[in-house]
Design a protein around this motif. Structure first.
Motif, PDB file in Angstrom:
ATOM      1  N   ALA A 443       0.534  -1.353  -0.763  1.00 32.60           N
ATOM      2  CA  ALA A 443       0.184   0.211  -0.073  1.00 32.60           C
ATOM      3  C   ALA A 443       1.109   1.119   0.247  1.00 32.60           C
ATOM      4  O   ALA A 443       0.640   2.560   0.181  1.00 32.60           O
ATOM      5  CB  ALA A 443      -0.937   0.146   0.989  1.00 32.60           C
ATOM      6  N   ASP A 444       2.268   1.210   0.140  1.00 37.65           N
ATOM      7  CA  ASP A 444       2.758   2.681   0.331  1.00 37.65           C
ATOM      8  C   ASP A 444       3.664   2.826  -0.929  1.00 37.65           C
ATOM      9  O   ASP A 444       3.811   4.048  -0.547  1.00 37.65           O
ATOM     10  CB  ASP A 444       3.958   1.985   1.207  1.00 37.65           C
ATOM     11  N   ILE A 445       2.913   2.247  -1.753  1.00 40.72           N
ATOM     12  CA  ILE A 445       3.288   2.372  -3.251  1.00 40.72           C
ATOM     13  C   ILE A 445       2.879   3.631  -3.914  1.00 40.72           C
ATOM     14  O   ILE A 445       1.651   3.916  -3.697  1.00 40.72           O
ATOM     15  CB  ILE A 445       3.123   1.010  -4.293  1.00 40.72           C
ATOM     16  N   VAL A 446       3.788   4.569  -4.293  1.00 37.88           N
ATOM     17  CA  VAL A 446       3.301   6.364  -5.041  1.00 37.88           C
ATOM     18  C   VAL A 446       2.965   6.159  -6.238  1.00 37.88           C
ATOM     19  O   VAL A 446       4.067   5.795  -7.005  1.00 37.88           O
ATOM     20  CB  VAL A 446       4.176   7.202  -4.483  1.00 37.88           C
ATOM     21  N   GLU A 447       2.375   5.942  -6.622  1.00 33.33           N
ATOM     22  CA  GLU A 447       2.537   6.067  -8.574  1.00 33.33           C
ATOM     23  C   GLU A 447       2.614   7.072  -8.746  1.00 33.33           C
ATOM     24  O   GLU A 447       3.201   8.427  -8.413  1.00 33.33           O
ATOM     25  CB  GLU A 447       1.128   6.631  -8.834  1.00 33.33           C
ATOM     26  N   SER A 470       6.868   4.018  -7.213  1.00 35.58           N
ATOM     27  CA  SER A 470       7.835   4.894  -6.626  1.00 35.58           C
ATOM     28  C   SER A 470       9.183   3.319  -5.955  1.00 35.58           C
ATOM     29  O   SER A 470      10.365   3.718  -5.094  1.00 35.58           O
ATOM     30  CB  SER A 470       7.439   5.006  -4.832  1.00 35.58           C
ATOM     31  N   LYS A 471       8.331   2.630  -5.809  1.00 37.28           N
ATOM     32  CA  LYS A 471       9.528   1.122  -5.080  1.00 37.28           C
ATOM     33  C   LYS A 471       9.536   0.342  -6.003  1.00 37.28           C
ATOM     34  O   LYS A 471       8.832   0.142  -6.838  1.00 37.28           O
ATOM     35  CB  LYS A 471       9.512   1.042  -3.540  1.00 37.28           C
ATOM     36  N   LYS A 472      10.574  -0.864  -6.361  1.00 33.25           N
ATOM     37  CA  LYS A 472      10.900  -1.914  -6.771  1.00 33.25           C
ATOM     38  C   LYS A 472       9.935  -3.307  -6.363  1.00 33.25           C
ATOM     39  O   LYS A 472       9.251  -3.045  -4.764  1.00 33.25           O
ATOM     40  CB  LYS A 472      12.539  -2.808  -7.090  1.00 33.25           C
TER      41      LYS A 472
END
Ligand SMILES: Cc1cc2nc3c(=O)[nH]c(=O)nc-3n(C[C@H](O)[C@H](O)[C@H](O)COP(=O)(O)OP(=O)(O)OC[C@H]3O[C@@H](n4cnc5c(N)ncnc54)[C@H](O)[C@@H]3O)c2cc1C
Length: 508
Positions: A443-447, A470-472
């Motif tokens: 859920a922490d992934i920022v688009e 924002s992350k792999k």
């Protein structure tokens, strides 16, 4: 008595064949640089898999067959634009379009890939069924008839732009112009420009290629740009490669020079990000050396953005600068107010007279060849998906797409993508899986936008492009070394990719 209807058994067989979709393990869309490379990887690394390539046009080569304007060439070197598996052996490293096309076609025929291509097949729709773990792919064939194929995996190598036409902004008064207006994507085969005054609108790779190439015959060529682009000269021959060829076998030279060029490219890209002002001044100083102290380098060669916010333009052997020095070409930095009967009137009030106006204004981006994608009955809006490793998309099963680098040669990434697809297919075979799909669990992934480029064609298409995270593994590295680690060596079952057997059973 009613007339008896004669039934032709051959016709029934043909009709049935058309209705019954042909089945393949993998279906590749597109027979350009990426599609031919993908096919090579598949038949080498997954020899048991059946596959077919569907190609909308009647020729291989994609980009390198479509574009026919004078001087058409790459600005990447062939050590990185070439396939990892097929050394580039010619002395020149930056070459013209026909040489690239020959290289692609030789690869296809040497490996029997040309026999796997169905030409004139334009793919329009693909429907995934989780129940059956397969795609039903619809296409229109060369006769305009609908045909269908079934495959377990769909591999899109359809490039990134609209083949039917390029991007052409509408300017006032275009209809008044008495000369000829030409778009580089549709170059008329019989265009005569000997002794003519040519204006090329644009400042990108196509414009800087066309301008020096047309000076051989044209009376004068003017490059009209609204704003400048970074332009860097580079020799078309690679001296180190040509020296190494005298002492090492071709394959070894290829490996060494490919990595040299990758690392040099990564170094300058990284430097541009870290020290943009330093890079900017370095590039402008090189231009000053080429054009002398009198030339207004700041006006015509100093962009409003930092190096590598957009793709850098490369001119082999300083050809653009040589044409300017010789007085055969010039650059005007201004805006078009209107077309006139004789040419163009600019915002500054200046007039540019022309016999031919070339609109080198770019491409129209098109994703996945314009194909509609449906997963279990629901149409997929690609702009709502997240790219996974720059290869697959969130919640879209068994579909990969070849999308090259924007800051390095396209083929570097296309090759890694093909190797990765083969790893995934082999892994699924080994474990008895029929489907794989990247799932967004964190859920922490920022688009973020898919491409951090400010180029017009990316900005125009931002609404249709998938996002990156924002992350792999959702982050698009644009970095060959990191992608090599991720795609060649990283775990296939990485916790983000979900695998299932047929009938939609999830693997635990
Ligand atoms: C003028 C120009 C210069 C370039 N120079 C460079 C460079 O210097 N360096 C670099 O790295 N990159 C460059 N590029 C990017 C270039 O497109 C890539 O290098 C590479 O050629 C892309 O190959 P591809 O096979 O992925 O796509 P393409 O070459 O675009 O081929 C895609 C193929 O898919 C087919 N297709 C598309 N949609 C469908 C469909 N729905 N059904 C069936 N078939 C379909 C097309 O007909 C085409 O044959 C340049 C691009 C252009 C336009």
């Amino acid at each position: 008595m009613a007339d008896s209807v004669k039934i032709d058994p051959g016709a029934i067989a043909t009709a049935n064949d058309k209705l019954r979709p042909e089945q393949f393990d993998v279906l590749i869309v597109g027979a350009g640089l990426s599609g031919i490379g993908a096919a090579y990887h598949l038949q080498t690394e997954c020899p048991g898999k059946t596959f077919v390539i569907l190609e909308a046009r009647n020729a291989t080569g994609g980009t390198w067959d479509l574009f026919r304007y004078p001087g058409i060439r790459s600005d990447s070197d062939m050590f990185t634009l070439g396939y990892r598996f097929r050394p580039w052996r010619e002395s020149r490293a930056i070459v013209d379009g026909p040489s690239i096309l020959r290289y692609i076609r030789e690869t296809a025929s040497e490996h029997g890939i040309d026999r796997k291509i169905r030409f004139g097949h334009h793919v329009t729709r693909a429907c995934w069924s989780s129940e059956d773990a397969r795609w039903m792919v619809e296409a229109t064939d060369a006769n305009g008839e609908a045909v269908r194929f079934v495959s377990n995996f769909l591999y899109m190598c359809s490039g990134y732009y609209d083949y039917s036409e390029g991007y052409m902004p509408g300017w006032p008064g275009m209809e008044r112009f008495r000369g000829q207006i030409v778009h580089p994507q549709k170059w008329p085969e019989d265009l005569k420009y000997s002794g003519k005054r040519v204006v090329v609108i644009g400042s990108g790779a196509t414009a800087v290629t066309l301008v020096p190439a047309m000076t051989d015959e044209a009376r004068h060529v003017t490059m009209l740009q609204r704003s400048p682009t970074y332009i860097v000269a580079r020799p078309s021959q690679d001296a180190i490669a040509n020296f190494l060829r005298k002492i090492l076998p071709a394959r070894a030279v290829y490996v060494v020079v490919r990595w040299k060029n990758v690392l040099v490219g990564m170094y300058f890209y990284g430097l541009s990000r870290r020290k943009p002002d330093y890079m900017k001044q370095g590039i402008l100083n090189l231009v000053r050396k080429e054009l002398g102290p009198e030339y207004d380098v700041d006006k015509h060669f100093s962009p409003r953005y930092n190096p590598w916010d957009q793709r850098l333009c490369l001119v082999p052997d300083s050809d653009l600068f040589a044409a300017i020095r010789a007085g055969k070409a010039s650059i005007v930095t201004d805006e078009i107010e209107t077309f006139t009967e004789k040419g163009l009137r600019l915002r500054s009030g200046d007039e540019l007279e022309a016999d031919i106006i070339v609109t080198a204004t770019g491409l129209r981006l098109k994703l996945l060849g314009g194909m509609q994608i449906i997963v279990d009955g629901k149409p997929v809006d690609m702009s709502r998906t997240l790219g996974y490793k720059g290869v697959m998309f969130s919640d879209v099963p068994n579909l990969a797409s070849a999308f090259g680098y924007t800051n390095a040669s396209w083929t570097l990434k296309a090759d890694l993508t093909a190797a990765y697809v083969c790893r995934v297919l082999n892994y699924m075979d080994e474990k008895g899986f029929a489907a794989c799909v990247p799932r967004r669990r964190d859920a922490d992934i920022v688009e973020e936008p898919m491409v951090n480029f400010t180029s017009g064609y990316f900005l125009r298409a931002s609404a249709i492009l998938p996002k990156q995270g924002s992350k792999k593994p959702w982050k698009l590295y644009q970095n060959y070394a990191l992608d090599t680690l991720s795609l060649r060596l990283g775990k296939v079952d990485d916790g983000t990719m979900e695998f299932s057997r047929s009938n939609g059973n999830r693997a635990v």
